[in-house]
Structure formats: C-alpha cells, structure tokens
Design a protein around this motif. Structure first.
Motif, PDB file in Angstrom:
ATOM      1  N   GLN A 157      -7.195   3.644 -19.879  1.00 18.99           N
ATOM      2  CA  GLN A 157      -8.223   4.658 -20.117  1.00 18.99           C
ATOM      3  C   GLN A 157      -7.566   6.035 -20.216  1.00 18.99           C
ATOM      4  O   GLN A 157      -6.412   6.217 -19.783  1.00 18.99           O
ATOM      5  CB  GLN A 157      -9.280   4.632 -19.005  1.00 18.99           C
ATOM      6  CG  GLN A 157     -10.023   3.311 -18.893  1.00 18.99           C
ATOM      7  CD  GLN A 157     -11.096   3.322 -17.812  1.00 18.99           C
ATOM      8  OE1 GLN A 157     -11.515   4.369 -17.336  1.00 18.99           O
ATOM      9  NE2 GLN A 157     -11.533   2.132 -17.412  1.00 18.99           N
ATOM     10  N   THR A 215      -1.929 -10.384 -17.784  1.00 21.79           N
ATOM     11  CA  THR A 215      -2.331  -9.109 -18.386  1.00 21.79           C
ATOM     12  C   THR A 215      -1.111  -8.369 -18.908  1.00 21.79           C
ATOM     13  O   THR A 215      -0.257  -7.924 -18.135  1.00 21.79           O
ATOM     14  CB  THR A 215      -3.075  -8.217 -17.377  1.00 21.79           C
ATOM     15  OG1 THR A 215      -4.241  -8.900 -16.914  1.00 21.79           O
ATOM     16  CG2 THR A 215      -3.490  -6.906 -18.034  1.00 21.79           C
ATOM     17  N   SER A 274      -7.249  -2.128 -17.410  1.00 19.61           N
ATOM     18  CA  SER A 274      -7.490  -1.553 -18.734  1.00 19.61           C
ATOM     19  C   SER A 274      -6.904  -0.154 -18.803  1.00 19.61           C
ATOM     20  O   SER A 274      -6.815   0.557 -17.792  1.00 19.61           O
ATOM     21  CB  SER A 274      -8.989  -1.499 -19.025  1.00 19.61           C
ATOM     22  OG  SER A 274      -9.664  -0.683 -18.091  1.00 19.61           O
ATOM     23  N   THR A 314      -9.304  -7.102 -13.316  1.00 22.31           N
ATOM     24  CA  THR A 314      -8.949  -6.771 -14.693  1.00 22.31           C
ATOM     25  C   THR A 314      -8.291  -5.396 -14.712  1.00 22.31           C
ATOM     26  O   THR A 314      -8.546  -4.546 -13.850  1.00 22.31           O
ATOM     27  CB  THR A 314     -10.176  -6.761 -15.618  1.00 22.31           C
ATOM     28  OG1 THR A 314     -11.123  -5.782 -15.139  1.00 22.31           O
ATOM     29  CG2 THR A 314     -10.845  -8.124 -15.663  1.00 22.31           C
ATOM     30  N   ILE A 342       0.061  -5.103 -21.207  1.00 17.40           N
ATOM     31  CA  ILE A 342      -0.446  -3.814 -21.669  1.00 17.40           C
ATOM     32  C   ILE A 342       0.588  -3.171 -22.586  1.00 17.40           C
ATOM     33  O   ILE A 342       1.740  -2.973 -22.186  1.00 17.40           O
ATOM     34  CB  ILE A 342      -0.766  -2.879 -20.480  1.00 17.40           C
ATOM     35  CG1 ILE A 342      -1.904  -3.467 -19.643  1.00 17.40           C
ATOM     36  CG2 ILE A 342      -1.125  -1.485 -20.967  1.00 17.40           C
ATOM     37  CD1 ILE A 342      -2.218  -2.665 -18.396  1.00 17.40           C
TER      38      ILE A 342
END
Length: 207
Positions: free
Chosen positions: A202, A171, A200, A198, A173
């Motif tokens: 936000q 992962t 992510s 996972t 980012i």
C-alpha cells in the motif's frame, strides 16, 4: 544506488505475537536451495510498524575451511569473484572474468584445497549463502526484484529456513520500479472468525 524504503505495518488480528520472516530465493539454482532468513520482525504488536531498507546493491563475502571470513565486497551483476591463496592467506577478489549470464554473480573457489562458503549480503544482513564449494567449483547467485514474506515461529535472522517452513510461505511481493511502500499484514484472529494472514503493498511510490 539508493535503496527501497519499506514499512511493515501490523493491521492483523494476531493474538500469538507471531514473527514475520522476509527472504529471497536464488533463482540461479536449478534445485530447491534453502533460503536464508534475511529479516525477522519480532514483537511487532497490532498497530505497530517496522521500517526496512532494501538496498539495491549487494555485497559478497567468502568463508574458508579455517573459519575465516573475507571483507564484504560490492558486487554487480555479471561479476565473478574468486577465492585465492596469496602470501597473506586466503583472499577474495574480483576475478576479471565475466559470468556466463549477465544477471548473475559468481563466487569461485580457486584455492588449491579446502571448501569455502559464498555469501551475499543486502542492507548489512545475510541474504543468501552457498556452503561447501570445493576447489574448481563456484556458487552462482541471481535474484529477482522480489521478496517472500510470511508468519513464522522460532526462527533466527541470518539462519537457514527449513523446508517445512518454506513450504508454508507463498506470498511473493514484487519491488520492481518501487521507491517506497508499506507492507500491510491483515488476517489472523482466533476461533471460527479467524482468517489467513495476508500481505499487501500500500502507499506505493514508484521510482
């Protein structure tokens, strides 16, 4: 330059009290150099959060073969630093020579003898390191505005991440143009209902 405010939030179903590692990869290296565990988040239970600051500035330091470490110096892309010997001992200084590539930072070993380490720090923590730089050689560092994040066990902040762990973390980012964001972890659990972890972004605020 101010930093990017990040906030890790555990919205997973993790039942194993896993640790979270955040690290960077030195894109100036042409081979797979092992990364440093920049931040390790431990004991962050479900529903808890952990604030982080990603400074846009980095600092550099060098260690010599006698176990000495230089003070950390603010470093900008395009700057080369050199380890030299003067009347006081081994000293790290700005060399006055630009790097070959403007997005890179270099640490050169200009000592007459003895290898050195080149170290990069971000937000007060070790971010990248190259060991055993022999005289007349240099370490080259370049970083994309990204971080890598994953779930791990038995890892210590500031230490090298072994290749087996790195191969399981995929992962990446991007923090490009961001001033603040939440990094939300989901997934996990036990039995047949478990799902992969996972991560992510936000609540992203752009710079």
């Amino acid at each position: 330059m101010k930093g990017i405010k990040l906030n890790f939030i555990n919205h997973s179903n993790d039942i194993n009290n896993s640790s979270i590692v955040i690290f960077s990869k030195n894109s100036a290296m042409v081979f797979d150099e092992l990364a440093i565990a920049w931040k390790v988040i431990e004991n962050c239970g479900i529903g808890e959060h952990h604030p982080l600051n990603y400074d846009l500035n980095v600092h550099v330091s060098a260690g010599d073969s006698y176990g000495n470490y230089t003070p950390e110096l603010l470093a900008q892309n395009g700057q080369q630093f050199e380890m030299i010997k003067n009347t006081s001992g081994d000293v790290l200084q700005l060399s006055g020579q630009p790097t070959m590539i403007s997005t890179e930072i270099e640490i050169a070993n200009n000592l007459p003898r003895g290898s050195i380490s080149g170290n990069v720090y971000r937000s007060g923590s070790l971010y990248a390191s190259t060991q055993n730089i022999v005289p007349s050689h240099k370490a080259v560092f370049s970083f994309k505005p990204t971080i890598w994040i994953g779930v791990v066990s038995q890892i210590t902040e500031g230490e090298v991440i072994n290749s087996a762990i790195m191969s399981k973390i995929n992962t990446e980012i991007s923090l490009l143009g961001i001033s603040s964001a939440d990094i939300v972890m989901t997934g996990g659990g036990s039995g047949s209902s478990s799902t992969p972890f996972t991560f992510s972004l936000q609540n992203v605020q752009m710079a």
